[in-house]
Design a protein around this motif. Structure first.
Motif, PDB file in Angstrom:
ATOM      1  N   SER A 280     -45.053 -21.339  17.601  1.00  0.00           N
ATOM      2  CA  SER A 280     -44.768 -20.098  16.876  1.00  0.00           C
ATOM      3  C   SER A 280     -44.121 -19.047  17.771  1.00  0.00           C
ATOM      4  CB  SER A 280     -46.053 -19.538  16.259  1.00  0.00           C
ATOM      5  OG  SER A 280     -47.005 -19.253  17.283  1.00  0.00           O
ATOM      6  N   SER A 281     -44.308 -19.169  19.074  1.00  0.00           N
ATOM      7  CA  SER A 281     -43.704 -18.205  20.006  1.00  0.00           C
ATOM      8  C   SER A 281     -42.448 -18.766  20.671  1.00  0.00           C
ATOM      9  CB  SER A 281     -44.724 -17.810  21.081  1.00  0.00           C
ATOM     10  OG  SER A 281     -45.124 -18.945  21.834  1.00  0.00           O
TER      11      SER A 281
ATOM     12  N   GLY B 271     -31.349 -28.864   8.779  1.00  0.00           N
ATOM     13  CA  GLY B 271     -31.474 -28.858   7.325  1.00  0.00           C
ATOM     14  C   GLY B 271     -30.774 -27.652   6.749  1.00  0.00           C
ATOM     15  N   GLU B 272     -31.247 -27.199   5.596  1.00  0.00           N
ATOM     16  CA  GLU B 272     -30.632 -26.054   4.927  1.00  0.00           C
ATOM     17  C   GLU B 272     -31.548 -24.836   4.892  1.00  0.00           C
ATOM     18  OE1 GLU B 272     -27.574 -26.083   3.978  1.00  0.00           O
ATOM     19  OE2 GLU B 272     -27.118 -28.232   4.128  1.00  0.00           O
ATOM     20  N   LYS B 273     -32.845 -25.043   5.171  1.00  0.00           N
ATOM     21  CA  LYS B 273     -33.817 -23.959   5.034  1.00  0.00           C
ATOM     22  C   LYS B 273     -34.282 -23.453   6.400  1.00  0.00           C
ATOM     23  CE  LYS B 273     -35.546 -25.779   0.637  1.00  0.00           C
ATOM     24  NZ  LYS B 273     -36.735 -26.271  -0.101  1.00  0.00           N
ATOM     25  N   PRO B 274     -34.677 -22.173   6.471  1.00  0.00           N
ATOM     26  CA  PRO B 274     -35.126 -21.601   7.748  1.00  0.00           C
ATOM     27  C   PRO B 274     -36.591 -21.898   8.061  1.00  0.00           C
ATOM     28  CG  PRO B 274     -35.099 -19.903   6.074  1.00  0.00           C
ATOM     29  CD  PRO B 274     -34.559 -21.138   5.413  1.00  0.00           C
ATOM     30  N   THR B 275     -37.250 -22.664   7.209  1.00  0.00           N
ATOM     31  CA  THR B 275     -38.652 -23.010   7.445  1.00  0.00           C
ATOM     32  C   THR B 275     -38.846 -24.519   7.304  1.00  0.00           C
ATOM     33  OG1 THR B 275     -39.254 -22.695   5.121  1.00  0.00           O
ATOM     34  CG2 THR B 275     -39.466 -20.787   6.577  1.00  0.00           C
ATOM     35  N   GLU B 276     -39.838 -25.048   8.025  1.00  0.00           N
ATOM     36  CA  GLU B 276     -40.169 -26.468   7.927  1.00  0.00           C
ATOM     37  C   GLU B 276     -41.614 -26.675   8.353  1.00  0.00           C
ATOM     38  OE1 GLU B 276     -38.952 -30.828   9.834  1.00  0.00           O
ATOM     39  OE2 GLU B 276     -37.586 -29.123  10.046  1.00  0.00           O
TER      40      GLU B 276
ATOM     41  N   ASN C 294     -57.501 -35.831  18.132  1.00  0.00           N
ATOM     42  CA  ASN C 294     -58.380 -34.938  17.372  1.00  0.00           C
ATOM     43  C   ASN C 294     -58.062 -34.911  15.882  1.00  0.00           C
ATOM     44  OD1 ASN C 294     -59.764 -34.090  19.729  1.00  0.00           O
ATOM     45  ND2 ASN C 294     -58.061 -32.694  20.213  1.00  0.00           N
ATOM     46  N   GLY C 295     -57.048 -35.656  15.474  1.00  0.00           N
ATOM     47  CA  GLY C 295     -56.721 -35.686  14.055  1.00  0.00           C
ATOM     48  C   GLY C 295     -55.314 -35.192  13.764  1.00  0.00           C
ATOM     49  N   LYS C 296     -55.141 -34.669  12.560  1.00  0.00           N
ATOM     50  CA  LYS C 296     -53.819 -34.262  12.083  1.00  0.00           C
ATOM     51  C   LYS C 296     -53.788 -32.765  11.819  1.00  0.00           C
ATOM     52  CE  LYS C 296     -52.763 -35.355   7.836  1.00  0.00           C
ATOM     53  NZ  LYS C 296     -52.376 -36.143   6.635  1.00  0.00           N
ATOM     54  N   GLN C 297     -52.661 -32.139  12.151  1.00  0.00           N
ATOM     55  CA  GLN C 297     -52.473 -30.732  11.811  1.00  0.00           C
ATOM     56  C   GLN C 297     -51.009 -30.481  11.470  1.00  0.00           C
ATOM     57  OE1 GLN C 297     -52.732 -27.804  15.031  1.00  0.00           O
ATOM     58  NE2 GLN C 297     -52.804 -29.481  16.529  1.00  0.00           N
ATOM     59  N   THR C 298     -50.786 -29.539  10.572  1.00  0.00           N
ATOM     60  CA  THR C 298     -49.434 -29.207  10.132  1.00  0.00           C
ATOM     61  C   THR C 298     -49.114 -27.778  10.548  1.00  0.00           C
ATOM     62  OG1 THR C 298     -49.592 -30.703   8.239  1.00  0.00           O
ATOM     63  CG2 THR C 298     -47.890 -29.004   8.159  1.00  0.00           C
ATOM     64  N   ILE C 299     -47.983 -27.615  11.205  1.00  0.00           N
ATOM     65  CA  ILE C 299     -47.544 -26.309  11.682  1.00  0.00           C
ATOM     66  C   ILE C 299     -46.301 -25.884  10.909  1.00  0.00           C
ATOM     67  CG2 ILE C 299     -46.765 -24.979  13.678  1.00  0.00           C
ATOM     68  CD1 ILE C 299     -49.661 -25.931  13.871  1.00  0.00           C
ATOM     69  N   ARG C 300     -46.321 -24.672  10.391  1.00  0.00           N
ATOM     70  CA  ARG C 300     -45.162 -24.145   9.680  1.00  0.00           C
ATOM     71  C   ARG C 300     -44.246 -23.441  10.676  1.00  0.00           C
ATOM     72  NH1 ARG C 300     -43.662 -23.540   4.561  1.00  0.00           N
ATOM     73  NH2 ARG C 300     -42.312 -21.812   3.928  1.00  0.00           N
ATOM     74  N   ILE C 301     -42.997 -23.899  10.711  1.00  0.00           N
ATOM     75  CA  ILE C 301     -42.018 -23.362  11.650  1.00  0.00           C
ATOM     76  C   ILE C 301     -41.059 -22.429  10.915  1.00  0.00           C
ATOM     77  CG2 ILE C 301     -40.158 -23.925  13.255  1.00  0.00           C
ATOM     78  CD1 ILE C 301     -42.902 -24.845  14.204  1.00  0.00           C
ATOM     79  N   ASN C 302     -40.860 -21.240  11.469  1.00  0.00           N
ATOM     80  CA  ASN C 302     -39.833 -20.318  10.978  1.00  0.00           C
ATOM     81  C   ASN C 302     -38.764 -20.203  12.059  1.00  0.00           C
ATOM     82  OD1 ASN C 302     -41.088 -19.136   8.414  1.00  0.00           O
ATOM     83  ND2 ASN C 302     -42.723 -18.877   9.910  1.00  0.00           N
ATOM     84  N   SER C 303     -37.508 -20.338  11.661  1.00  0.00           N
ATOM     85  CA  SER C 303     -36.450 -20.380  12.665  1.00  0.00           C
ATOM     86  C   SER C 303     -35.259 -19.516  12.270  1.00  0.00           C
ATOM     87  CB  SER C 303     -35.977 -21.824  12.867  1.00  0.00           C
ATOM     88  OG  SER C 303     -34.923 -21.880  13.797  1.00  0.00           O
ATOM     89  N   ARG C 304     -34.555 -19.038  13.284  1.00  0.00           N
ATOM     90  CA  ARG C 304     -33.298 -18.332  13.044  1.00  0.00           C
ATOM     91  C   ARG C 304     -32.102 -19.166  13.503  1.00  0.00           C
ATOM     92  NH1 ARG C 304     -31.295 -15.561  17.511  1.00  0.00           N
ATOM     93  NH2 ARG C 304     -32.573 -15.689  19.389  1.00  0.00           N
ATOM     94  N   LEU C 305     -32.376 -20.412  13.952  1.00  0.00           N
ATOM     95  CA  LEU C 305     -31.312 -21.345  14.329  1.00  0.00           C
ATOM     96  C   LEU C 305     -31.409 -22.578  13.428  1.00  0.00           C
ATOM     97  CD1 LEU C 305     -30.998 -21.448  18.239  1.00  0.00           C
ATOM     98  CD2 LEU C 305     -29.272 -20.764  16.572  1.00  0.00           C
ATOM     99  N   ILE C 306     -30.483 -22.691  12.480  1.00  0.00           N
ATOM    100  CA  ILE C 306     -30.513 -23.789  11.504  1.00  0.00           C
ATOM    101  C   ILE C 306     -29.142 -24.446  11.451  1.00  0.00           C
ATOM    102  CG2 ILE C 306     -31.026 -24.438   9.114  1.00  0.00           C
ATOM    103  CD1 ILE C 306     -31.893 -20.969   9.959  1.00  0.00           C
ATOM    104  N   THR C 307     -29.116 -25.766  11.385  1.00  0.00           N
ATOM    105  CA  THR C 307     -27.872 -26.509  11.197  1.00  0.00           C
ATOM    106  C   THR C 307     -28.155 -27.726  10.327  1.00  0.00           C
ATOM    107  OG1 THR C 307     -26.121 -27.795  12.284  1.00  0.00           O
ATOM    108  CG2 THR C 307     -28.262 -27.766  13.358  1.00  0.00           C
TER     109      THR C 307
END
Length: 289
Positions: free
Chosen positions: A181-182, A189-194, A202-215
């Motif tokens: 996140s930092s 892709g086409e969206k600024p989030t993934e 320890n298992g599974k975790q999902t992290i939401r990424i916000n980006s200003r660099l997209i292609t």
């Protein structure tokens, strides 16, 4: 015209067998259907083709002329049919495979090299373009890399995060997925989030990424990462050269991302030519080694 062609084929069979019943048996139709075809052909041409008697059939002058043309027509049709069957059932002609350049280099050519040497009547046509249409482009086999298996699954391909050593030196090592996140993450892709899924002991975790660099181009994303602009998600095929050169290194290597699947796809399983079936068998054997 089509009725005349059908009638000419029936006429040739009648002359060859010397009877309507013999032609009917060969063609798998009734004797009356054979008679109707001959009458229709004579009506369309405006001439008599056969002298009919209780003992035998004989050709009129017009019938002799037409018989020569009819036999040539039937022979040409049989040769055309045989050519199509040969293309379908033998390892000859052109094998058209659609795939990405990276997959062709990493997997396709090494897998098929020996097989192509053994079958020198078979030519390989590799097609690589966006918006491919398997029907219009006459593709025999498509080699695809995707999140979900399509067609015949051949191999699991690892995904991971990468960055340049210079980027990590400047921005610090990423110790866990939440630390992304930092960081600057380059999204493809086409969206600024993934949402990126990670798995470790320890298992599974999902992290939401916000980006200003997209292609929308994976090669551009890799080049941006190699130039130190950020971290990006890639796979073992696309990143191989950059990893080997040291321009990129793996980020969070102990945290696994869902794998991609390399698959072989055909238009129709029932109508797949033998050369395409054999190609897939060779690919399956190669990846089982």
């Amino acid at each position: 015209m089509l009725d005349n062609l059908r009638g000419m084929a029936v006429f040739a069979s009648v002359v060859r067998h010397g009877s309507f019943s013999g032609a009917a048996k060969e063609l798998g139709i009734t004797t009356s259907a054979v008679s109707q075809q001959i009458r229709s052909l004579e009506t369309d041409l405006g001439v008599s083709l056969l002298h009919r008697s209780t003992r035998k059939l004989s050709l009129t002058e017009a019938g002799e002329s037409l018989y020569n043309a009819a036999t040539q027509m039937v022979k040409a049709a049989e040769q055309g049919r045989d050519s199509v069957i040969q293309l379908k059932d033998e390892l000859s002609g052109s094998l058209r495979i659609a795939t990405m350049p990276e997959l062709a280099k990493a997997y396709l050519l090494p897998a098929l090299a020996d097989w192509l040497v053994e079958h020198d009547n078979l030519s390989l046509n590799i097609i690589s373009r966006d918006n491919l249409d398997m029907i219009e482009d006459r593709v025999d086999v498509a080699l695809l890399l995707s999140e979900n298996s399509q067609g015949i699954a051949l191999k699991s391909v690892e995904q991971f995060l990468v960055a340049s050593p210079e980027y990590l030196k400047t921005h610090g090592d990423v110790e866990n997925p939440k630390a992304l996140s930092s960081q600057t993450v380059i999204l493809c892709g086409e969206k600024p989030t993934e949402n990126i899924e990670f798995r470790d002991n320890n298992g599974k975790q999902t992290i939401r990424i916000n980006s200003r660099l997209i292609t929308n181009n994976h090669a551009i994303a890799l080049n941006l990462a190699a130039e130190g602009y950020g971290i990006t998600k890639t796979n073992e095929v696309d990143a191989k050269a950059l990893l080997e050169s040291g321009k990129l290194v793996k980020v969070l290597p102990s945290h696994k991302l869902p794998s991609l699947t390399l698959s072989a796809v055909t238009i129709s399983k029932e109508q797949t030519p033998v050369k395409a079936q054999k190609c897939i068998e060779v690919l399956e054997a190669y990846f089982k080694k």
